[in-house]
Design an enzyme around this catalytic site. Sequence first.
Site: not given
Length: 523
Positions: A250-252, A278, A314
């Site tokens: 996630v959002d890494f 994401y 995102r």
Amino acid sequence: MYIPVAQAEGGASITVQGQAYGATLKLNDADIATGAASVVSTDSTRYVPLTVAGAGSLYLTGIAIDYAADSPAVASHIVTVGPNEQYQSIQAALDANDSSETNRLVLKIAPGDYREKVTVTKPGVTFANADVTAKRAVTIRASYYSSNTFDAAGNFVPQDAFDLGTNKCATVTIGAGATGFAAYGITFQNDYNVVDHTAEGQQTPAVALNTQADKVYLKNSRIIGRQDTLYVQGAGNRVYVDGGYIEGTVDFVFGDANAYFTGTELHMAAFPGKNNGYFTAANTKKSGVGLVIDRCRLTVSDAYGDNAKLSLGRPWQTFAKYSQVRTADGSSYVTDVNLNAKNDTYADISSAVTYLDSTISSKVIKDRWNVWTGKDKSGKSVDVTFHPDVRFAEYASHDESGALLNPADYSKIVLGKMEALDAAQVQAKRAELLADMGFGTEAGQWAAPDGAWPFAFDQKYSTGTDTTASQPGTDSQAGTVSRHRPKAKQIANTGSSVAAIAVVVLLLVAAGVVLVVVRHKRQ
């Protein structure tokens, strides 16, 4: 304000560090952006006017003046780290030795696990795997995280001694003063959610590497985490990721720096109970280029099925105007969203991510990107993204077989754009992006890798002499290595800006300019 410059050959660059909120900055009557170097003439000793105009505020952190004529030869001194070496821990080696961009401190680290939380605060530091093949890993690991728990007033509430919040939980933090940090063949890992706390529902932000400095170079290194793995922080800062591997869910890859990735594998790892992920979450300032992912491979764990919802990214903090209600237990929900107006708190945020000539896993959704959402009172996801300010782009992407993706097959792309470019157009786009990011060989820019980095560490140690014989804590001159002199147009950071900063700060105070520090929590 007036910035004094001395007469000198070759000109100079002036970099204004900080952030303008609504205000416009001009240097010599030309618009400038914070964090970006502007070249000025030094044919005579003079004062260069810096003007702040328009409604808004300025958060000024510093002004640097770099003279081309001052670019000195770069030297390195090497110390060793390992169980039987000069220093048994990385932090001990950092604390005991001085460094600068012209006299770099190289930590030659023996392969193995280093279970420590490390903070680099000095400029000119290099972490180098003592195994130059990097077949044996140097892994720096810790297990700190952010629970994102808040009280009714919105204050962060740590749940235990390891709950430090997103800004402080990184295994390795490259502080704002650590300009010119480099790493060769190093693994940065946050064990939280990777080794421990791996059960369904436990995923939370746990940063492996947080870069807050300018001119960070990562060569063939690995960055391992799950949520918020790599945090590239600081508007105007430049990060170059050359090869290597980054893993998360996630959002890494996230943050507001200008970060360039080339030849890197970005791997979407699986986590129990997660069917979405994401690759990126940029909160780029309007003056920044953001994340540029060039000739990279986006891969996905086999654990994800065909119905997985995996996106290119995102937009973090590019928010529309909305209200938020916080309950007594500290949780919150969104109300009254106006997608046609920008959130005033994040007026200067314009998330930017560009994929160029990269291989994209076929498991990435056809919509390519996601909006940022909040939860309403009933728990339903609500779009809170200010769409006009999002800058997402995909150029000349191809699938695992090497075939170019046809934009006509992706008619419902969310937020971004997809374009098919030929080889010449790809090269032109690459040159454009690198120049806009401040990479290159022109004055005031940071030279892109061409085998002649001003701080490059020789992986073969062919020109270096270890300071192994010196005592811990000493700076043995016998171990100093002469390095090449940077090209004339490559302007290094020097101490020549100190007087200018002092003068400008005094003038700021005299002029009554208000410096407003705006801090935003990442929730």
